[in-house]
Design a protein around this motif. Structure first.
Motif, PDB file in Angstrom:
ATOM      1  N   ARG A 366       0.826  -1.203   0.000  1.00 51.36           N
ATOM      2  CA  ARG A 366       0.000   0.000   0.000  1.00 51.36           C
ATOM      3  C   ARG A 366       0.863   1.257   0.000  1.00 51.36           C
ATOM      4  O   ARG A 366       2.019   1.234   0.435  1.00 51.36           O
ATOM      5  CB  ARG A 366      -0.914   0.031   1.235  1.00 51.36           C
ATOM      6  CG  ARG A 366      -1.910  -1.117   1.303  1.00 51.36           C
ATOM      7  CD  ARG A 366      -2.838  -0.956   2.506  1.00 51.36           C
ATOM      8  NE  ARG A 366      -3.722  -2.091   2.684  1.00 51.36           N
ATOM      9  CZ  ARG A 366      -4.876  -2.256   2.054  1.00 51.36           C
ATOM     10  NH1 ARG A 366      -5.278  -1.339   1.197  1.00 51.36           N
ATOM     11  NH2 ARG A 366      -5.626  -3.326   2.278  1.00 51.36           N
ATOM     12  N   GLY A 367       0.250   2.339  -0.463  1.00 50.43           N
ATOM     13  CA  GLY A 367       0.919   3.635  -0.482  1.00 50.43           C
ATOM     14  C   GLY A 367       0.550   4.427  -1.716  1.00 50.43           C
ATOM     15  O   GLY A 367       0.377   5.645  -1.668  1.00 50.43           O
ATOM     16  N   LYS A 388      13.037  -8.562  -7.680  1.00 49.22           N
ATOM     17  CA  LYS A 388      13.055  -8.234  -6.253  1.00 49.22           C
ATOM     18  C   LYS A 388      12.037  -7.175  -5.889  1.00 49.22           C
ATOM     19  O   LYS A 388      11.628  -7.062  -4.729  1.00 49.22           O
ATOM     20  CB  LYS A 388      14.469  -7.761  -5.885  1.00 49.22           C
ATOM     21  CG  LYS A 388      14.665  -7.355  -4.446  1.00 49.22           C
ATOM     22  CD  LYS A 388      16.102  -6.900  -4.212  1.00 49.22           C
ATOM     23  CE  LYS A 388      16.325  -6.471  -2.770  1.00 49.22           C
ATOM     24  NZ  LYS A 388      17.727  -6.042  -2.537  1.00 49.22           N
ATOM     25  N   TYR A 389      11.606  -6.379  -6.877  1.00 54.15           N
ATOM     26  CA  TYR A 389      10.718  -5.251  -6.615  1.00 54.15           C
ATOM     27  C   TYR A 389       9.396  -5.388  -7.360  1.00 54.15           C
ATOM     28  O   TYR A 389       9.268  -6.139  -8.337  1.00 54.15           O
ATOM     29  CB  TYR A 389      11.389  -3.938  -7.042  1.00 54.15           C
ATOM     30  CG  TYR A 389      12.724  -3.674  -6.411  1.00 54.15           C
ATOM     31  CD1 TYR A 389      12.847  -3.539  -5.025  1.00 54.15           C
ATOM     32  CD2 TYR A 389      13.873  -3.548  -7.185  1.00 54.15           C
ATOM     33  CE1 TYR A 389      14.076  -3.291  -4.443  1.00 54.15           C
ATOM     34  CE2 TYR A 389      15.113  -3.300  -6.611  1.00 54.15           C
ATOM     35  CZ  TYR A 389      15.210  -3.171  -5.235  1.00 54.15           C
ATOM     36  OH  TYR A 389      16.427  -2.938  -4.659  1.00 54.15           O
ATOM     37  N   ILE A 390       8.428  -4.621  -6.891  1.00 53.00           N
ATOM     38  CA  ILE A 390       7.145  -4.418  -7.558  1.00 53.00           C
ATOM     39  C   ILE A 390       6.999  -2.916  -7.745  1.00 53.00           C
ATOM     40  O   ILE A 390       7.273  -2.145  -6.818  1.00 53.00           O
ATOM     41  CB  ILE A 390       5.987  -4.970  -6.703  1.00 53.00           C
ATOM     42  CG1 ILE A 390       6.036  -6.499  -6.652  1.00 53.00           C
ATOM     43  CG2 ILE A 390       4.641  -4.499  -7.236  1.00 53.00           C
ATOM     44  CD1 ILE A 390       5.065  -7.082  -5.638  1.00 53.00           C
ATOM     45  N   TYR A 391       6.574  -2.483  -8.925  1.00 54.97           N
ATOM     46  CA  TYR A 391       6.411  -1.047  -9.143  1.00 54.97           C
ATOM     47  C   TYR A 391       5.080  -0.769  -9.815  1.00 54.97           C
ATOM     48  O   TYR A 391       4.512  -1.624 -10.499  1.00 54.97           O
ATOM     49  CB  TYR A 391       7.575  -0.471  -9.957  1.00 54.97           C
ATOM     50  CG  TYR A 391       7.720  -1.010 -11.359  1.00 54.97           C
ATOM     51  CD1 TYR A 391       7.283  -0.278 -12.471  1.00 54.97           C
ATOM     52  CD2 TYR A 391       8.311  -2.243 -11.593  1.00 54.97           C
ATOM     53  CE1 TYR A 391       7.433  -0.765 -13.760  1.00 54.97           C
ATOM     54  CE2 TYR A 391       8.458  -2.741 -12.882  1.00 54.97           C
ATOM     55  CZ  TYR A 391       8.014  -2.002 -13.960  1.00 54.97           C
ATOM     56  OH  TYR A 391       8.153  -2.496 -15.234  1.00 54.97           O
ATOM     57  N   THR A 392       4.573   0.443  -9.621  1.00 52.46           N
ATOM     58  CA  THR A 392       3.232   0.781 -10.092  1.00 52.46           C
ATOM     59  C   THR A 392       3.099   2.273 -10.346  1.00 52.46           C
ATOM     60  O   THR A 392       3.794   3.093  -9.725  1.00 52.46           O
ATOM     61  CB  THR A 392       2.177   0.353  -9.045  1.00 52.46           C
ATOM     62  OG1 THR A 392       0.874   0.754  -9.482  1.00 52.46           O
ATOM     63  CG2 THR A 392       2.451   0.993  -7.694  1.00 52.46           C
ATOM     64  N   GLY A 393       2.200   2.621 -11.257  1.00 54.06           N
ATOM     65  CA  GLY A 393       1.798   4.007 -11.411  1.00 54.06           C
ATOM     66  C   GLY A 393       0.865   4.397 -10.285  1.00 54.06           C
ATOM     67  O   GLY A 393       0.486   3.581  -9.440  1.00 54.06           O
ATOM     68  N   SER A 394       0.450   5.660 -10.289  1.00 57.72           N
ATOM     69  CA  SER A 394      -0.402   6.137  -9.201  1.00 57.72           C
ATOM     70  C   SER A 394      -1.153   7.388  -9.644  1.00 57.72           C
ATOM     71  O   SER A 394      -0.681   8.134 -10.522  1.00 57.72           O
ATOM     72  CB  SER A 394       0.441   6.445  -7.959  1.00 57.72           C
ATOM     73  OG  SER A 394      -0.350   6.941  -6.898  1.00 57.72           O
ATOM     74  N   ASN A 395      -2.302   7.604  -9.061  1.00 57.68           N
ATOM     75  CA  ASN A 395      -3.109   8.767  -9.410  1.00 57.68           C
ATOM     76  C   ASN A 395      -2.467  10.079  -8.977  1.00 57.68           C
ATOM     77  O   ASN A 395      -2.807  11.140  -9.500  1.00 57.68           O
ATOM     78  CB  ASN A 395      -4.498   8.638  -8.770  1.00 57.68           C
ATOM     79  CG  ASN A 395      -5.412   9.798  -9.119  1.00 57.68           C
ATOM     80  OD1 ASN A 395      -5.703  10.041 -10.286  1.00 57.68           O
ATOM     81  ND2 ASN A 395      -5.858  10.538  -8.106  1.00 57.68           N
ATOM     82  N   ASP A 396      -1.539  10.047  -8.024  1.00 60.86           N
ATOM     83  CA  ASP A 396      -0.906  11.278  -7.555  1.00 60.86           C
ATOM     84  C   ASP A 396       0.262  11.711  -8.433  1.00 60.86           C
ATOM     85  O   ASP A 396       1.023  12.611  -8.072  1.00 60.86           O
ATOM     86  CB  ASP A 396      -0.460  11.131  -6.101  1.00 60.86           C
ATOM     87  CG  ASP A 396       0.567  10.035  -5.893  1.00 60.86           C
ATOM     88  OD1 ASP A 396       1.011   9.435  -6.890  1.00 60.86           O
ATOM     89  OD2 ASP A 396       0.919   9.751  -4.726  1.00 60.86           O
ATOM     90  N   GLY A 397       0.453  11.064  -9.601  1.00 60.83           N
ATOM     91  CA  GLY A 397       1.490  11.465 -10.530  1.00 60.83           C
ATOM     92  C   GLY A 397       2.860  10.875 -10.253  1.00 60.83           C
ATOM     93  O   GLY A 397       3.847  11.335 -10.836  1.00 60.83           O
ATOM     94  N   ALA A 398       2.923   9.866  -9.401  1.00 59.94           N
ATOM     95  CA  ALA A 398       4.206   9.271  -9.028  1.00 59.94           C
ATOM     96  C   ALA A 398       4.284   7.814  -9.473  1.00 59.94           C
ATOM     97  O   ALA A 398       3.284   7.189  -9.809  1.00 59.94           O
ATOM     98  CB  ALA A 398       4.411   9.372  -7.514  1.00 59.94           C
TER      99      ALA A 398
END
Length: 467
Positions: A366-367, A388-398
């Motif tokens: 979460r975050g 090793k990682y998981i990455y995602t877009g986000s509605n806050d532009g990050a």
């Protein structure tokens, strides 16, 4: 990159390395990830007594050059242990900017090409190795609302794209035509997934997700008529339709290279696994995975036919092991006694820590914010990070990057002014691309090129989007 953003990224990495606020979950994938991305037994001898999980690159290079362990090169795990700490956070460097929202950004399997899809009917294929030169500028005709998805064939010869229509189009990327205007300068062949002989077929439906199989012979698609479609490109016909869910199917993908297993995610909040080898006339899934409280926006497979991640409108990514799935008859859906629509409302704060009573996921991350559109998440590359990682877009532009094992936030790259719908990590280099509704496709990398990042010019005009 501004000083504040650099500090933010460095702070996040430092917090992750300490692991003070994160708990490692006990599961087989934890050990598999450590074997892929952690130092080998020999290299562990170089670590300090207090921390053998972090070994200085200088010590590793010195040990290799002096042939301390009688190995002339790093093992794959040692290489991942070194490379995975150099996160692509420097930038931003502008790849392209259009007057409409950027919805899709995807690297080819070898990282030599980048595909970006825009709402204004444009799909551009960039040659990464030639200074991001546009190799193919595709302009779709009669596009409905936006380009919802694209997929490049494994041989990089063909590209399929979808929109809010039952027809998926295919383009020859390898042709000599640079300006590809649909059915004017080049034929964009339509692959119609609808069939008149289906009794319950709707007049029209939308395709939200489309993917090539590993051998390039088939595509699989997810649709708004609650179904999954498989299209055989050799016979040029639709070969399978599965009435898969009780609501829109937002995402679908093949589980591994075999093409037998398919993962799907829907607005009904369930992830389902489909085994094409044993599908009956009733099209029952091999199993269901329960845990999300809201609809699922995207699924990414680890590629081993066992693990995958899903992004959900309950503002969480979940990690799954299909060996924990339930039968279709045991599906439990949480009844909603609140009125909420992710397209224009914030997620209720009281629900953020709520957990499904039958949650079967291995871990929850979460975050980030999953609002306004079907935001995508991915595993980091196997070659450089050992996934090793998981990455995602986000509605806050990050763009958010999490440690798969600890769940810690290792970086947050904030360069866009609005929703980042998609992002992609180069399969070999520490480079990340993000595509946003501000119309920009940008890259961040480590260490960055010699030129200072150019200031990004923002669009001043705003449009409201509901997809």
């Amino acid at each position: 990159m501004s000083r504040s953003r650099k500090n933010e990224a460095a702070s996040a990495v430092s917090e992750s390395s300490a692991g003070s606020s994160s708990e490692t979950f006990d599961h087989e994938i934890t050990q598999l990830t450590k074997l892929r991305s952690g130092p080998t037994m020999h290299m562990n001898k170089l670590g300090s007594r207090n921390d053998t999980n972090w070994i200085s690159p200088v010590k590793m290079l010195a040990a290799r050059e002096s042939n301390c362990f009688r190995k002339s090169k790093f093992s794959r795990a040692d290489g991942c242990h070194m490379l995975s700490r150099y996160l692509p956070v420097n930038g931003p460097y502008l790849v392209d900017q259009m007057g409409s929202c950027a919805y899709v950004s995807q690297f080819s399997f070898d990282g030599s090409l980048l595909v970006a899809g825009y709402q204004g009917s444009h799909i551009r294929v960039y040659d990464v190795e030639k200074g991001w030169k546009v190799q193919k500028d595709i302009l779709a005709r009669s596009l409905r609302w936006t380009v919802t998805d694209t997929s490049l064939s494994p041989d990089k010869r063909y590209l399929v794209y979808s929109s809010m229509s039952p027809v998926v189009h295919i383009v020859d990327v390898g042709s000599s035509v640079t300006q590809s205007l649909a059915n004017v300068t080049e034929i964009h062949e339509g692959l119609d997934l609808s069939r008149e002989d289906d009794e319950d077929e709707e007049d029209s439906f939308s395709i939200f997700s489309v993917k090539f199989s590993t051998d390039g012979r088939e595509i699989v698609a997810a649709s708004s008529d609650n179904s999954i479609y498989v299209y055989d490109l050799l016979t040029n016909k639709r070969t399978l339709r599965i009435l898969a869910h009780e609501d829109d199917v937002n995402t679908v993908c093949f589980a591994d290279e075999s093409g037998h297993l398919i993962y799907s995610g829907s607005d009904d909040s369930f992830c389902k696994v489909w085994d094409r080898r044993c599908l009956t006339s009733r099209c029952q899934p091999a199993g269901v995975l329960i845990g999300h409280l809201e609809g699922i926006t995207f699924i990414d497979s680890r590629g081993d036919g066992r693990y995958f991640i899903s992004n959900g409108k309950d503002q969480a990514i979940k990690l799954w092991d299909i060996r924990k799935m339930s039968s279709n008859s045991t599906c439990i859906n949480i009844s909603r006694n609140y009125d909420w629509d992710y397209r224009w409302m914030d997620y209720p704060a009281k629900l953020r820590e709520m957990k499904h009573p039958e949650d079967q996921s291995l871990a929850t991350y979460r975050g980030h914010s999953v609002l306004r559109t079907l935001i995508r998440c991915h595993f980091s590359p196997d070659y450089s990070t050992g996934q090793k990682y998981i990455y995602t877009g986000s509605n806050d532009g990050a763009v958010y990057t999490y440690d798969l094992v600890t769940g810690a936030l290792v970086s947050k790259i904030s360069h866009h002014e609005t929703t980042v719908r998609d992002c992609c990590w180069h399969p070999y280099y520490p480079m990340m691309i993000s595509s946003s509704w501000d119309g920009m496709v940008i890259r961040c990398e480590f260490p960055g090129n010699d030129e200072a990042p150019l200031p990004l010019k923002r669009r001043t005009r705003r449009r409201r989007h509901l997809f």
